[in-house]
Design an enzyme around this catalytic site. Structure first.
Site, mmCIF file in Angstrom:
data_model
loop_
_atom_site.group_PDB
_atom_site.id
_atom_site.type_symbol
_atom_site.label_atom_id
_atom_site.label_comp_id
_atom_site.label_asym_id
_atom_site.label_seq_id
_atom_site.Cartn_x
_atom_site.Cartn_y
_atom_site.Cartn_z
ATOM 1 N N HIS A 301 0.847 -1.187 0.000
ATOM 2 C CA HIS A 301 0.000 0.000 0.000
ATOM 3 C C HIS A 301 0.880 1.234 0.000
ATOM 4 O O HIS A 301 1.943 1.227 0.614
ATOM 5 C CB HIS A 301 -0.908 0.008 1.242
ATOM 6 C CG HIS A 301 -2.083 0.908 1.089
ATOM 7 N ND1 HIS A 301 -2.011 2.244 1.395
ATOM 8 C CD2 HIS A 301 -3.329 0.682 0.625
ATOM 9 C CE1 HIS A 301 -3.179 2.792 1.142
ATOM 10 N NE2 HIS A 301 -4.003 1.877 0.663
ATOM 11 N N ASP A 358 -7.941 -5.464 0.102
ATOM 12 C CA ASP A 358 -8.450 -6.267 -1.010
ATOM 13 C C ASP A 358 -8.066 -7.732 -0.916
ATOM 14 O O ASP A 358 -8.529 -8.553 -1.683
ATOM 15 C CB ASP A 358 -7.932 -5.702 -2.335
ATOM 16 C CG ASP A 358 -8.645 -4.410 -2.685
ATOM 17 O OD1 ASP A 358 -9.789 -4.249 -2.233
ATOM 18 O OD2 ASP A 358 -8.063 -3.579 -3.389
HETATM 19 N N1 CMC Z 1 4.204 -7.323 -4.875
HETATM 20 C C1 CMC Z 1 5.568 -7.291 -5.000
HETATM 21 N N2 CMC Z 1 6.329 -6.213 -4.793
HETATM 22 C C2 CMC Z 1 5.697 -5.082 -4.441
HETATM 23 C C3 CMC Z 1 4.289 -5.031 -4.288
HETATM 24 C C4 CMC Z 1 3.561 -6.203 -4.504
HETATM 25 N N3 CMC Z 1 2.212 -6.221 -4.366
HETATM 26 N N4 CMC Z 1 3.925 -3.772 -3.929
HETATM 27 C C5 CMC Z 1 5.077 -3.052 -3.867
HETATM 28 N N5 CMC Z 1 6.132 -3.841 -4.164
HETATM 29 C C6 CMC Z 1 7.537 -3.439 -4.153
HETATM 30 C C7 CMC Z 1 7.878 -2.638 -5.392
HETATM 31 O O1 CMC Z 1 8.348 -3.466 -6.437
HETATM 32 C C8 CMC Z 1 8.919 -1.665 -4.888
HETATM 33 O O2 CMC Z 1 10.163 -2.348 -4.884
HETATM 34 P P1 CMC Z 1 11.520 -1.523 -5.194
HETATM 35 O O3 CMC Z 1 11.681 -0.542 -4.077
HETATM 36 O O4 CMC Z 1 12.572 -2.585 -5.227
HETATM 37 O O5 CMC Z 1 11.319 -0.841 -6.525
HETATM 38 C C9 CMC Z 1 8.530 -1.413 -3.432
HETATM 39 O O6 CMC Z 1 7.740 -2.566 -3.045
HETATM 40 C C10 CMC Z 1 7.696 -0.142 -3.249
HETATM 41 O O7 CMC Z 1 6.611 -0.187 -4.160
HETATM 42 P P2 CMC Z 1 6.028 1.090 -4.928
HETATM 43 O O8 CMC Z 1 5.463 0.667 -6.236
HETATM 44 O O9 CMC Z 1 7.060 2.188 -4.937
HETATM 45 O O10 CMC Z 1 4.872 1.501 -3.938
HETATM 46 P P3 CMC Z 1 3.614 2.384 -4.311
HETATM 47 O O11 CMC Z 1 3.252 3.093 -3.077
HETATM 48 O O12 CMC Z 1 3.860 3.197 -5.530
HETATM 49 O O13 CMC Z 1 2.490 1.284 -4.693
HETATM 50 C C11 CMC Z 1 0.627 -0.177 -4.600
HETATM 51 C C12 CMC Z 1 1.455 0.899 -3.864
HETATM 52 C C13 CMC Z 1 -0.636 -0.487 -3.779
HETATM 53 C C14 CMC Z 1 0.186 0.353 -5.967
HETATM 54 C C15 CMC Z 1 1.486 -1.471 -4.748
HETATM 55 O O14 CMC Z 1 1.863 -1.971 -3.489
HETATM 56 C C16 CMC Z 1 0.771 -2.552 -5.571
HETATM 57 O O15 CMC Z 1 0.803 -2.500 -6.803
HETATM 58 N N6 CMC Z 1 0.101 -3.561 -4.888
HETATM 59 C C17 CMC Z 1 -0.665 -4.569 -5.587
HETATM 60 C C18 CMC Z 1 -2.027 -3.999 -5.974
HETATM 61 C C19 CMC Z 1 -2.973 -3.887 -4.804
HETATM 62 O O16 CMC Z 1 -3.130 -4.815 -4.005
HETATM 63 N N7 CMC Z 1 -3.663 -2.724 -4.715
HETATM 64 C C20 CMC Z 1 -4.679 -2.474 -3.701
HETATM 65 C C21 CMC Z 1 -4.309 -1.339 -2.796
HETATM 66 S S1 CMC Z 1 -5.398 -1.277 -1.339
HETATM 67 C C22 CMC Z 1 -6.958 -0.878 -1.974
HETATM 68 C C23 CMC Z 1 -7.022 0.487 -2.528
HETATM 69 O O17 CMC Z 1 -7.041 1.447 -1.719
HETATM 70 O O18 CMC Z 1 -7.090 0.620 -3.743
#
Ligand code: CMC
Length: 423
Positions: A301, A358
């Site tokens: 998240h 989720d």
């Molecule tokens: N699986 C594997 N690695 C992950 C994941 C994941 N689900 N989420 C983040 N990471 C890693 C990412 O690769 C990054 O690694 P590095 O620092 O080596 O590049 C690190 O963790 C930080 O991730 P980020 O993309 O910079 O974080 P963000 O804040 O931009 O993204 C997110 C947040 C929710 C989009 C992401 O965690 C994700 O895509 N999760 C899966 C989709 C999901 O479950 N979404 C529902 C969110 S809760 C309901 C809502 O409010 O919508």
């Protein structure tokens, strides 16, 4: 609101910027005059360090795993309140007295029907349309049906539009579902609660009524509470941005629905359940592989770097619902196993990736009988309350301006046009 300053030195010149205090949470540097005084912009793709507004609705402490609505912890609201009461709290600022609540519930109930011509509009979609595409269309179309509540300068019209949106979302969501099945639409029933009425509109047919199980009604209501608002997330920011230009509320909520649809946001609950259990080890390996863009759906998240407090309530509710439905869903065991693996795996621990809301919601919804492509629709239904409350807060804010970010331009500098024959 401000008692200290941030100093910024640019080209040897020192400038002071006020630091503003909220009631709780990180302070913010007020850079509104930055461009006027320095000719510089700030650069923050994804708004990871930018507060786009002030808001009194929802507070999140992502490190501590705290979520408060108007100060009340989400776990207390989920366990002790109802979605209608939380809707009142978000829209009006305080928990209602019994009298206020009865009046509010009656108002919402009296707005549950939709204009009959909307059914003709909805029937124009292909039967195999994704219900989120139907929702984007029909919610936007409400602005063509309810002209008497689109003047955003009139507080009364704004209130009527807010009530209409909250009241009609279950009806439209159920219609989208019924249409996908080829079953007749079921009209709302005002003697039922908001949530029981929704379940009945989804699962009853003219040939056989649907008696709503109180445990399922409560579980659905909890899911709605857990999704009601989440401060300035992507879809809420979309609603605010659309609304900042003066667009009508129905169009703004349709914009929010479009944003919610993406798998990185609300679409994750659908994507989480589309992971076949036998492939979980392979998915974990892929999620950890730096060269693979794959993400484990339902994990991670932007704000929570701890267990999502909503996921905790969701896990307990999933267990209750599976018991009532007599469903022995292997996905639930797989989910718990996956959660344990992830909570102890170095990669997930180091990156602070915890199950999010989720992760378990899909298990509950599928046990209730909803197909996966309805999951995000249910999220949209509940989040409409938050969107509408945030939209109202923005419109009433005297500091509100049209949302208009700037950019760091990296394209070509000025050059002369060359006619096509000379290129
Ligand atoms: N699986 C594997 N690695 C992950 C994941 C994941 N689900 N989420 C983040 N990471 C890693 C990412 O690769 C990054 O690694 P590095 O620092 O080596 O590049 C690190 O963790 C930080 O991730 P980020 O993309 O910079 O974080 P963000 O804040 O931009 O993204 C997110 C947040 C929710 C989009 C992401 O965690 C994700 O895509 N999760 C899966 C989709 C999901 O479950 N979404 C529902 C969110 S809760 C309901 C809502 O409010 O919508």
């Amino acid at each position: 609101m401000s008692d200290s300053k941030a100093k910024l030195t640019i080209d040897g010149k020192e400038l002071d910027y006020s630091i503003l205090n909220g009631s709780v949470g990180p302070r913010v540097i007020d850079i509104r005059k930055l461009y006027a005084t320095t000719g510089l912009f700030t650069y923050d793709p994804g708004f990871t360090s930018t507060a786009s507004c002030d808001s009194a609705l929802t507070y999140i402490d992502g490190d501590a795993g705290v979520l408060l609505h108007r100060g009340y912890p989400i776990s207390q609201l989920a366990e002790q309140s109802t979605f209608m009461e939380v809707a009142y709290l978000l829209l009006r600022g305080e928990l209602p007295t019994r009298e206020e609540f009865t009046k509010f519930e009656n108002t919402i109930t009296r707005h549950t029907m939709v204009h009959e011509q909307l059914t003709a509009f909805l029937r124009g979609f292909r039967r195999d349309a994704h219900p989120m595409s139907v929702m984007c269309g029909v919610v936007g179309a409400l602005s063509a049906f309810y002209h008497d509540s689109t003047d955003i300068t009139d507080p009364y019209q704004r209130m009527v539009a807010s009530h209409r949106l909250v009241a009609k979302m279950p009806t439209l969501a159920a219609m989208a579902y019924k249409y996908s099945l080829g079953q007749p639409f079921v009209y709302p029933r005002n003697d039922l609660s908001y949530t029981a009425n929704f379940l009945r509109m989804c699962f009853s047919v003219p040939a056989e009524d649907y008696v709503v199980d109180p445990v399922l009604e409560r579980a659905m209501d909890k899911i709605f509470i857990l999704h009601a608002d989440h401060e300035q997330n992507a879809s809420t920011s979309t609603v605010r941005l659309a609304g900042s230009s003066g667009a009508n509320p129905f169009a703004c909520i349709a914009a929010g629905i479009a944003c919610l649809w993406g798998p990185a946001h609300g679409g994750a609950n659908e994507a989480a359940l589309n992971m076949p259990p036998e492939r979980i080890p392979a998915y974990i390996a892929r999620a950890k592989n730096k060269d693979d863009p794959f993400r484990l759906m339902g994990f991670g998240h932007r704000v929570y770097k701890n267990y999502d407090p909503r996921a905790k309530v969701m896990q307990a509710t999933a267990k209750e619902v599976l018991e009532v439905m007599g469903v022995d869903d292997p996905i639930f065991d797989v989910a718990r196993e996956l959660e344990q693996i992830a909570l102890h795996d170095d990669y997930f621990v180091e990156k602070k990736l915890y199950p999010n809301v989720d992760f378990y919601s899909g298990i509950i919804l599928s046990a209730m009988g909803f197909p996966t492509d309805m999951f995000t629709v249910l999220f949209a239904l509940a989040r409409t309350v938050g969107w509408v409350a945030q939209w109202n807060e923005m419109i009433s804010d005297p500091e509100q301006k049209i949302g208009r970010p700037r950019q760091l331009y990296t394209g070509p500098t000025q050059r002369d046009y060359v006619p096509i024959g000379q290129r």
